[in-house]
Design an enzyme around this catalytic site. Structure first.
Site, mmCIF file in Angstrom:
data_model
loop_
_atom_site.group_PDB
_atom_site.id
_atom_site.type_symbol
_atom_site.label_atom_id
_atom_site.label_comp_id
_atom_site.label_asym_id
_atom_site.label_seq_id
_atom_site.Cartn_x
_atom_site.Cartn_y
_atom_site.Cartn_z
ATOM 1 N N ARG A 53 0.879 -1.162 0.000
ATOM 2 C CA ARG A 53 0.000 0.000 0.000
ATOM 3 C C ARG A 53 0.922 1.219 0.000
ATOM 4 O O ARG A 53 2.070 1.138 0.460
ATOM 5 C CB ARG A 53 -0.857 0.025 1.264
ATOM 6 C CG ARG A 53 -1.839 -1.132 1.372
ATOM 7 C CD ARG A 53 -2.598 -1.075 2.704
ATOM 8 N NE ARG A 53 -3.562 -2.152 2.797
ATOM 9 C CZ ARG A 53 -3.320 -3.315 3.409
ATOM 10 N NH1 ARG A 53 -2.150 -3.546 3.984
ATOM 11 N NH2 ARG A 53 -4.243 -4.248 3.456
ATOM 12 N N LYS A 78 -1.894 -1.924 7.490
ATOM 13 C CA LYS A 78 -3.314 -1.723 7.799
ATOM 14 C C LYS A 78 -3.750 -2.760 8.844
ATOM 15 O O LYS A 78 -3.355 -3.911 8.767
ATOM 16 C CB LYS A 78 -4.121 -1.891 6.508
ATOM 17 C CG LYS A 78 -5.553 -1.439 6.631
ATOM 18 C CD LYS A 78 -6.218 -1.488 5.277
ATOM 19 C CE LYS A 78 -7.696 -1.216 5.412
ATOM 20 N NZ LYS A 78 -8.372 -1.426 4.136
ATOM 21 N N HIS A 142 -2.529 2.121 -5.944
ATOM 22 C CA HIS A 142 -3.095 0.892 -5.385
ATOM 23 C C HIS A 142 -3.307 -0.168 -6.470
ATOM 24 O O HIS A 142 -3.287 -1.364 -6.183
ATOM 25 C CB HIS A 142 -4.404 1.200 -4.650
ATOM 26 C CG HIS A 142 -4.734 0.211 -3.585
ATOM 27 N ND1 HIS A 142 -4.050 0.143 -2.382
ATOM 28 C CD2 HIS A 142 -5.665 -0.774 -3.538
ATOM 29 C CE1 HIS A 142 -4.561 -0.840 -1.653
ATOM 30 N NE2 HIS A 142 -5.535 -1.401 -2.328
ATOM 31 N N ARG A 145 -0.694 -2.751 -6.567
ATOM 32 C CA ARG A 145 -0.895 -3.820 -5.576
ATOM 33 C C ARG A 145 -1.853 -4.883 -6.132
ATOM 34 O O ARG A 145 -1.606 -6.084 -6.010
ATOM 35 C CB ARG A 145 -1.447 -3.180 -4.300
ATOM 36 C CG ARG A 145 -1.715 -4.129 -3.152
ATOM 37 C CD ARG A 145 -2.120 -3.291 -1.939
ATOM 38 N NE ARG A 145 -2.901 -4.024 -0.974
ATOM 39 C CZ ARG A 145 -2.377 -4.761 0.001
ATOM 40 N NH1 ARG A 145 -1.080 -4.882 0.120
ATOM 41 N NH2 ARG A 145 -3.153 -5.387 0.868
ATOM 42 N N HIS A 168 -4.029 -9.495 4.218
ATOM 43 C CA HIS A 168 -5.484 -9.512 4.357
ATOM 44 C C HIS A 168 -5.876 -10.394 5.532
ATOM 45 O O HIS A 168 -5.419 -11.525 5.632
ATOM 46 C CB HIS A 168 -6.155 -10.061 3.086
ATOM 47 C CG HIS A 168 -6.097 -9.130 1.924
ATOM 48 N ND1 HIS A 168 -6.257 -9.554 0.623
ATOM 49 C CD2 HIS A 168 -5.918 -7.781 1.857
ATOM 50 C CE1 HIS A 168 -6.165 -8.510 -0.187
ATOM 51 N NE2 HIS A 168 -5.953 -7.427 0.539
ATOM 52 N N TYR A 177 -9.466 -11.354 -6.430
ATOM 53 C CA TYR A 177 -8.514 -11.577 -7.517
ATOM 54 C C TYR A 177 -8.849 -12.795 -8.361
ATOM 55 O O TYR A 177 -8.381 -12.917 -9.470
ATOM 56 C CB TYR A 177 -7.091 -11.655 -6.978
ATOM 57 C CG TYR A 177 -6.721 -10.379 -6.275
ATOM 58 C CD1 TYR A 177 -6.576 -9.196 -6.989
ATOM 59 C CD2 TYR A 177 -6.571 -10.325 -4.901
ATOM 60 C CE1 TYR A 177 -6.283 -7.998 -6.356
ATOM 61 C CE2 TYR A 177 -6.280 -9.126 -4.264
ATOM 62 C CZ TYR A 177 -6.143 -7.981 -4.992
ATOM 63 O OH TYR A 177 -5.864 -6.806 -4.369
#
Length: 180
Positions: A53, A78, A142, A145, A168, A177
């Site tokens: 990120r 994050k 982004h 990514r 994640h 994805y």
């Protein structure tokens, strides 16, 4: 006199699920080739090759690059989680040249007056490269990514491993994805 309160269960409208724009490997290569400034090339390569990120990139310190284990340590990404991501050979070579030339003190990428590199500057590097290459897709930093994750998936990498690299918490987030 009022009667008892009535409560109605109203379902919230579903949020539209929009798939993220992804660059092809050829487009990523073209973008990297179009960047002549060594620091700018190192920034975009690091974001793409590690699936970072933008804030994770600007928060990287010199000590976060582990060339022996070929990993990048992302501290407090994050969700305040630490994780490791990939460090590719080409990225490492570029980072070595960059560090030798720019000699950053604390942060891996520092602004002109020292201190952390700004996220706005990172966005501008990509914007200018996209213009130079002539890519008119709706691409943001982004998107690099998303492209990283998609290219790993296309090359047969396990979804759970990609989830770990991206940091994640839920596999549902990584599963987008599979639809690209």
């Amino acid at each position: 006199m009022r009667g008892p309160r009535k409560i109605y269960q109203i379902d919230r409208p579903r949020k539209e699920k929009i798939l993220p724009e992804v660059l092809s490997t050829e487009e990523v290569t073209a973008i990297l080739k179009s960047i002549n400034n060594l620091k700018h090339k190192a920034i975009i390569m690091t974001i793409y090759s590690a699936g970072l990120r933008i804030s994770e990139l600007t928060n990287l310190k010199l000590k976060d690059i582990d060339s022996k284990r070929m990993q990048i340590r992302i501290e407090q990404g994050k969700g305040k989680k630490d994780r490791y991501s990939l460090l590719g050979n080409k990225t490492l070579d570029t980072l070595r040249l960059y560090v030798k030339e720019y000699q950053p003190k604390e942060w891996l990428f520092e602004g002109a007056n020292g201190g952390q590199y700004s996220t706005r500057s990172v966005q501008n590097i990509l914007k200018n490269a996209l213009k130079k290459v002539g890519i008119s897709k709706n691409i943001s930093v982004h998107s690099l990514r998303h492209s990283f994750a998609t290219h790993l998936l296309e090359s047969g990498t396990d979804l759970r491993y990609i989830q770990e690299l991206l940091g994640h918490a839920s596999s549902k987030t990584t599963e987008i994805y599979t639809h690209i």
